[in-house]
Write a protein that holds these residues in place. Sequence first.
Motif, PDB file in Angstrom:
ATOM      1  N   MET A 185       0.838  -1.166   0.000  1.00 51.50           N
ATOM      2  CA  MET A 185       0.000   0.000   0.000  1.00 51.50           C
ATOM      3  C   MET A 185       0.882   1.228   0.000  1.00 51.50           C
ATOM      4  O   MET A 185       1.870   1.292   0.711  1.00 51.50           O
ATOM      5  N   ALA A 186       0.537   2.166  -0.789  1.00 53.89           N
ATOM      6  CA  ALA A 186       1.277   3.427  -0.815  1.00 53.89           C
ATOM      7  C   ALA A 186       1.049   4.168   0.497  1.00 53.89           C
ATOM      8  O   ALA A 186       0.065   3.944   1.191  1.00 53.89           O
ATOM      9  N   VAL A 187       1.955   5.048   0.830  1.00 55.17           N
ATOM     10  CA  VAL A 187       1.858   5.792   2.082  1.00 55.17           C
ATOM     11  C   VAL A 187       1.739   7.272   1.774  1.00 55.17           C
ATOM     12  O   VAL A 187       2.493   7.804   0.959  1.00 55.17           O
ATOM     13  N   LYS A 188       0.787   7.927   2.444  1.00 59.64           N
ATOM     14  CA  LYS A 188       0.605   9.364   2.261  1.00 59.64           C
ATOM     15  C   LYS A 188       1.780  10.121   2.856  1.00 59.64           C
ATOM     16  O   LYS A 188       2.379   9.709   3.842  1.00 59.64           O
ATOM     17  N   ARG A 189       2.080  11.245   2.265  1.00 62.12           N
ATOM     18  CA  ARG A 189       3.126  12.108   2.813  1.00 62.12           C
ATOM     19  C   ARG A 189       2.490  13.017   3.851  1.00 62.12           C
ATOM     20  O   ARG A 189       1.401  13.526   3.666  1.00 62.12           O
ATOM     21  N   THR A 190       3.176  13.214   4.948  1.00 62.26           N
ATOM     22  CA  THR A 190       2.666  14.064   6.025  1.00 62.26           C
ATOM     23  C   THR A 190       3.722  15.080   6.410  1.00 62.26           C
ATOM     24  O   THR A 190       4.884  14.963   6.044  1.00 62.26           O
ATOM     25  N   GLY A 191       3.309  16.077   7.163  1.00 59.14           N
ATOM     26  CA  GLY A 191       4.253  17.044   7.693  1.00 59.14           C
ATOM     27  C   GLY A 191       4.317  18.361   6.955  1.00 59.14           C
ATOM     28  O   GLY A 191       4.893  19.312   7.446  1.00 59.14           O
ATOM     29  N   GLN A 192       3.738  18.434   5.779  1.00 58.77           N
ATOM     30  CA  GLN A 192       3.767  19.687   5.043  1.00 58.77           C
ATOM     31  C   GLN A 192       2.576  20.541   5.464  1.00 58.77           C
ATOM     32  O   GLN A 192       1.442  20.084   5.441  1.00 58.77           O
ATOM     33  N   PRO A 193       2.811  21.805   5.849  1.00 57.33           N
ATOM     34  CA  PRO A 193       1.690  22.650   6.264  1.00 57.33           C
ATOM     35  C   PRO A 193       0.804  23.031   5.082  1.00 57.33           C
ATOM     36  O   PRO A 193       1.259  23.090   3.939  1.00 57.33           O
ATOM     37  N   SER A 194      -0.459  23.295   5.403  1.00 58.66           N
ATOM     38  CA  SER A 194      -1.369  23.769   4.363  1.00 58.66           C
ATOM     39  C   SER A 194      -1.046  25.227   4.051  1.00 58.66           C
ATOM     40  O   SER A 194      -0.270  25.883   4.750  1.00 58.66           O
ATOM     41  N   GLY A 224      -4.020  -0.010  -3.833  1.00 63.40           N
ATOM     42  CA  GLY A 224      -5.129   0.724  -3.228  1.00 63.40           C
ATOM     43  C   GLY A 224      -4.759   2.148  -2.918  1.00 63.40           C
ATOM     44  O   GLY A 224      -3.668   2.634  -3.231  1.00 63.40           O
ATOM     45  N   ARG A 225      -5.683   2.801  -2.296  1.00 60.13           N
ATOM     46  CA  ARG A 225      -5.506   4.199  -1.925  1.00 60.13           C
ATOM     47  C   ARG A 225      -4.392   4.325  -0.892  1.00 60.13           C
ATOM     48  O   ARG A 225      -4.302   3.503   0.024  1.00 60.13           O
ATOM     49  N   PRO A 226      -3.565   5.359  -0.995  1.00 62.01           N
ATOM     50  CA  PRO A 226      -2.483   5.521  -0.013  1.00 62.01           C
ATOM     51  C   PRO A 226      -3.015   5.670   1.408  1.00 62.01           C
ATOM     52  O   PRO A 226      -4.011   6.343   1.643  1.00 62.01           O
ATOM     53  N   GLY A 227      -2.369   5.003   2.332  1.00 63.88           N
ATOM     54  CA  GLY A 227      -2.743   5.101   3.736  1.00 63.88           C
ATOM     55  C   GLY A 227      -1.751   5.970   4.488  1.00 63.88           C
ATOM     56  O   GLY A 227      -0.677   6.299   3.991  1.00 63.88           O
ATOM     57  N   TYR A 228      -2.127   6.331   5.691  1.00 67.83           N
ATOM     58  CA  TYR A 228      -1.232   7.125   6.531  1.00 67.83           C
ATOM     59  C   TYR A 228      -0.159   6.224   7.133  1.00 67.83           C
ATOM     60  O   TYR A 228      -0.399   5.042   7.387  1.00 67.83           O
ATOM     61  N   PRO A 229       1.021   6.770   7.403  1.00 71.08           N
ATOM     62  CA  PRO A 229       2.060   5.976   8.068  1.00 71.08           C
ATOM     63  C   PRO A 229       1.573   5.483   9.431  1.00 71.08           C
ATOM     64  O   PRO A 229       0.777   6.142  10.102  1.00 71.08           O
ATOM     65  N   VAL A 230       2.056   4.322   9.844  1.00 75.07           N
ATOM     66  CA  VAL A 230       1.606   3.707  11.090  1.00 75.07           C
ATOM     67  C   VAL A 230       1.886   4.611  12.286  1.00 75.07           C
ATOM     68  O   VAL A 230       1.073   4.701  13.202  1.00 75.07           O
ATOM     69  N   LEU A 231       3.012   5.304  12.288  1.00 72.92           N
ATOM     70  CA  LEU A 231       3.348   6.167  13.414  1.00 72.92           C
ATOM     71  C   LEU A 231       2.371   7.335  13.524  1.00 72.92           C
ATOM     72  O   LEU A 231       2.011   7.739  14.630  1.00 72.92           O
ATOM     73  N   VAL A 232       1.911   7.867  12.414  1.00 74.50           N
ATOM     74  CA  VAL A 232       0.922   8.955  12.432  1.00 74.50           C
ATOM     75  C   VAL A 232      -0.372   8.451  13.057  1.00 74.50           C
ATOM     76  O   VAL A 232      -0.989   9.127  13.886  1.00 74.50           O
ATOM     77  N   LEU A 233      -0.799   7.262  12.675  1.00 75.89           N
ATOM     78  CA  LEU A 233      -2.017   6.691  13.244  1.00 75.89           C
ATOM     79  C   LEU A 233      -1.847   6.414  14.737  1.00 75.89           C
ATOM     80  O   LEU A 233      -2.763   6.637  15.529  1.00 75.89           O
ATOM     81  N   PHE A 234      -0.671   5.942  15.133  1.00 71.91           N
ATOM     82  CA  PHE A 234      -0.397   5.695  16.545  1.00 71.91           C
ATOM     83  C   PHE A 234      -0.488   6.986  17.355  1.00 71.91           C
ATOM     84  O   PHE A 234      -1.087   7.016  18.427  1.00 71.91           O
ATOM     85  N   ARG A 235       0.085   8.052  16.814  1.00 72.20           N
ATOM     86  CA  ARG A 235       0.045   9.333  17.522  1.00 72.20           C
ATOM     87  C   ARG A 235      -1.381   9.864  17.602  1.00 72.20           C
ATOM     88  O   ARG A 235      -1.773  10.483  18.595  1.00 72.20           O
ATOM     89  N   ALA A 236      -2.191   9.622  16.563  1.00 73.46           N
ATOM     90  CA  ALA A 236      -3.590  10.039  16.597  1.00 73.46           C
ATOM     91  C   ALA A 236      -4.349   9.286  17.680  1.00 73.46           C
ATOM     92  O   ALA A 236      -5.148   9.881  18.419  1.00 73.46           O
ATOM     93  N   VAL A 237      -4.103   7.989  17.810  1.00 65.14           N
ATOM     94  CA  VAL A 237      -4.761   7.203  18.856  1.00 65.14           C
ATOM     95  C   VAL A 237      -4.291   7.664  20.236  1.00 65.14           C
ATOM     96  O   VAL A 237      -5.068   7.689  21.195  1.00 65.14           O
TER      97      VAL A 237
END
Length: 91
Positions: free
Chosen positions: A1-10, A52-65
């Motif tokens: 599964m592809a991974v979404k890029r995170t960390g860039q501000p809007s 499939g659709r890119p998912g968020y990195p596991v660490l991002v999901l962990f921090r959200a939880v």
Amino acid sequence: MAVKRTGQPSFVEALMPKGAGANAALDRLAGLVKWYRFEKLIGHLRDEGSPGRPGYPVLVLFRAVLLQSLYGLSERELEEALGDRLSFKRF
């Protein structure tokens, strides 16, 4: 599964003054914890090569939880807070 890029501000976040939406407790927590250790432990939970659709990195999901647990949020409230609160997005 592809991974979404995170960390860039809007675009809007980039225009806001530095320190807007700051949360000292979350900033301190982010600085104290060695996140790479958690990433090593839970990184194998997501299959990076599946289609499939890119998912968020596991660490991002962990921090959200973790945020969900710290603030006593439901899944819907967490989703709203992540879309609304800059401090949650930065964490």
